[in-house]
Design a protein around this motif. Structure first.
Motif, PDB file in Angstrom:
ATOM      1  N   LYS A  99       0.800  -1.222   0.000  1.00  0.00           N
ATOM      2  CA  LYS A  99       0.000   0.000   0.000  1.00  0.00           C
ATOM      3  C   LYS A  99       0.836   1.276   0.000  1.00  0.00           C
ATOM      4  CE  LYS A  99      -4.285  -1.866   1.991  1.00  0.00           C
ATOM      5  NZ  LYS A  99      -3.925  -3.289   2.048  1.00  0.00           N
ATOM      6  N   GLN A 151      -7.936   5.894   3.980  1.00  0.00           N
ATOM      7  CA  GLN A 151      -8.862   4.902   4.541  1.00  0.00           C
ATOM      8  C   GLN A 151     -10.040   5.569   5.255  1.00  0.00           C
ATOM      9  OE1 GLN A 151      -8.376   1.669   3.937  1.00  0.00           O
ATOM     10  NE2 GLN A 151      -6.200   1.195   3.926  1.00  0.00           N
ATOM     11  N   GLU A 157     -14.590  -3.362   3.636  1.00  0.00           N
ATOM     12  CA  GLU A 157     -13.730  -4.487   3.285  1.00  0.00           C
ATOM     13  C   GLU A 157     -14.542  -5.537   2.524  1.00  0.00           C
ATOM     14  OE1 GLU A 157     -10.964  -6.148   2.340  1.00  0.00           O
ATOM     15  OE2 GLU A 157     -10.125  -5.076   4.057  1.00  0.00           O
ATOM     16  N   TYR A 188     -10.135   0.801   8.027  1.00  0.00           N
ATOM     17  CA  TYR A 188      -9.194   0.129   7.128  1.00  0.00           C
ATOM     18  C   TYR A 188      -9.920  -0.867   6.233  1.00  0.00           C
ATOM     19  CZ  TYR A 188      -4.748  -2.066   5.789  1.00  0.00           C
ATOM     20  OH  TYR A 188      -3.673  -2.535   5.103  1.00  0.00           O
ATOM     21  N   ASN A 192     -10.123   0.298  -0.592  1.00  0.00           N
ATOM     22  CA  ASN A 192      -9.609   1.625  -0.917  1.00  0.00           C
ATOM     23  C   ASN A 192      -8.431   1.552  -1.885  1.00  0.00           C
ATOM     24  OD1 ASN A 192     -11.195   3.579   0.720  1.00  0.00           O
ATOM     25  ND2 ASN A 192     -10.471   2.312   2.409  1.00  0.00           N
ATOM     26  N   SER A 269      -3.495  -3.859  -3.314  1.00  0.00           N
ATOM     27  CA  SER A 269      -3.590  -3.838  -1.853  1.00  0.00           C
ATOM     28  C   SER A 269      -2.533  -4.702  -1.184  1.00  0.00           C
ATOM     29  CB  SER A 269      -4.975  -4.325  -1.401  1.00  0.00           C
ATOM     30  OG  SER A 269      -5.964  -3.373  -1.679  1.00  0.00           O
TER      31      SER A 269
END
Length: 374
Positions: A99, A151, A157, A188, A192, A269
């Motif tokens: 990331k 985030q 998620e 988180y 994203n 990711s």
């Protein structure tokens, strides 16, 4: 015939047979400075990690501001052989440490005027980020690029609910059908950075892999870091063996995973393979002021107390002052990597997943010792 896989959490990146709590980096809920009060050496901290049969090898690499590098090792590179743990050149799957590389790529594009961090993602990916079903409130016209990197977009998620089968589902579609979190607050989610990778591809006309190579990996001298090819299962070059539960065959229990994981599947990711030396090079060159210009409080469980999140980097307290870091987890490896104010960088990784709180505390303690020179 579809092969059903167990639920896998791709969180820090955590790609592990684990609880949803690991959808964020499973860091101890204390400041790094509180990971130990006794003057235990880095070697001792690594030895404590490898005393656990689930973590056969551990490595800490420190790079001083001037470029001098030191390496501390513990355990074995391959169970049953007596081979010592590999050095800083050993390649491993860095999971969510991917990331920060994607964030640096986006910032490089912003510096070139190709991306406006405060523009809605709709400008670059029209109609792509629109929710359905329980996620109907998700609207890319209200989500900025900055929110993705930090985030705070509200995107949920996907890895804790997706049915892991072959062929794999559309991860973004799964996420967009979930009820969003509160936009503007830290939550988180690998989603994203999945969207951030799509953004990079759209504005460059290249894949996110190509763009990140040209803008970050090559300029930063990360010559041993690479994005695996589609279907690539093993690790190129020198590496230690990695161990854990294969999410495709959990009934087998802990096994040698070195050549069993299709890393490219985990995308922007968490799909990168790198080395401790290269990760330290990244932190020595990364645009940390830009990555931390705006910080949001992390109120999510599983993070160090008082930590704040920028663009794929968290600021926290260590036993020697302020530190910045990110982590990554997947079956077969856990890593924490970062730097201090003076430019000293440190990377610690183990060849197994530190899913249990006690394991994680030991990994954090080793990182603190490496970063602080103890």
């Amino acid at each position: 015939m579809k092969k059903t896989m167990t639920a896998v959490v791709a969180g820090a990146l955590v790609l592990a047979v684990a609880s949803p709590a690991l959808a964020a980096p499973a860091l101890a809920n204390t400041a790094l400075a509180n990971t130990g009060s006794s003057p235990t050496s880095l070697q001792s901290r690594l030895d404590r990690l490898t005393a656990d049969p689930a973590l056969p090898g551990a490595l800490a690499t420190v790079r001083e501001r001037g470029g001098a590098e030191s390496v501390t090792r513990s355990g074995t590179a391959e169970v049953g052989t007596g081979k010592p743990m590999i050095g800083a050149e050993g390649r491993f799957r860095i999971a969510s440490m991917s990331k920060p590389i994607i964030a640096a790529t986006v910032l490089a594009l912003a510096e070139r005027g190709k991306i406006d961090l405060d523009a809605p993602i709709e400008r670059y990916l029209p109609g792509v980020v629109r929710g359905t079903g329980e996620g109907a409130a998700i609207d890319g016209r209200k989500i900025t690029v900055r929110m993705l990197l930090q985030q705070t977009s509200g995107l949920r998620e996907f890895t804790d609910v997706v049915e892991w089968v072959e062929p794999m589902p559309d991860f973004l579609k799964v996420a967009l059908a979930r009820k969003p979190t509160r936009r503007g607050e830290f939550a988180y989610a690998n989603t994203n950075y999945l969207v951030a990778g799509m953004l990079v591809a759209e504005v460059t006309g290249r894949t996110y892999q190509q763009a990140s190579r040209d803008l970050v990996l090559v300029p930063y001298g990360m010559r041993d870091t690479y994005w695996p090819e589609k279907g690539e299962m093993g690790l190129r070059g020198p590496h230690a063996h990695t161990y854990g539960v294969n999410p495709a065959r959990p009934e087998d229990g802990p096994v040698d995973l070195t050549d069993q994981l299709p890393t490219e599947l985990f995308g922007p990711s968490g799909g990168l393979v790198s080395t401790p030396s290269d990760l330290n090079r990244f932190w020595s060159r990364a645009p940390l002021p830009d990555m931390t210009r705006t910080l949001t409080p992390i109120k999510q469980e599983g993070w160090p107390k008082g930590a704040r999140y920028g663009f794929a980097v968290a600021r926290t307290s260590t036993s020697c002052g302020t530190g910045w870091f990110h982590g990554g987890d997947m079956p077969g490896a856990s890593v924490i990597s970062g730097r201090d104010r003076a430019g000293r960088t440190a990377t610690v990784y183990v060849t197994g997943l530190t899913a249990a709180p006690k394991q994680r505390e030991k990994l954090l303690a080793a990182f603190d010792s490496a970063l602080c020179g103890r």
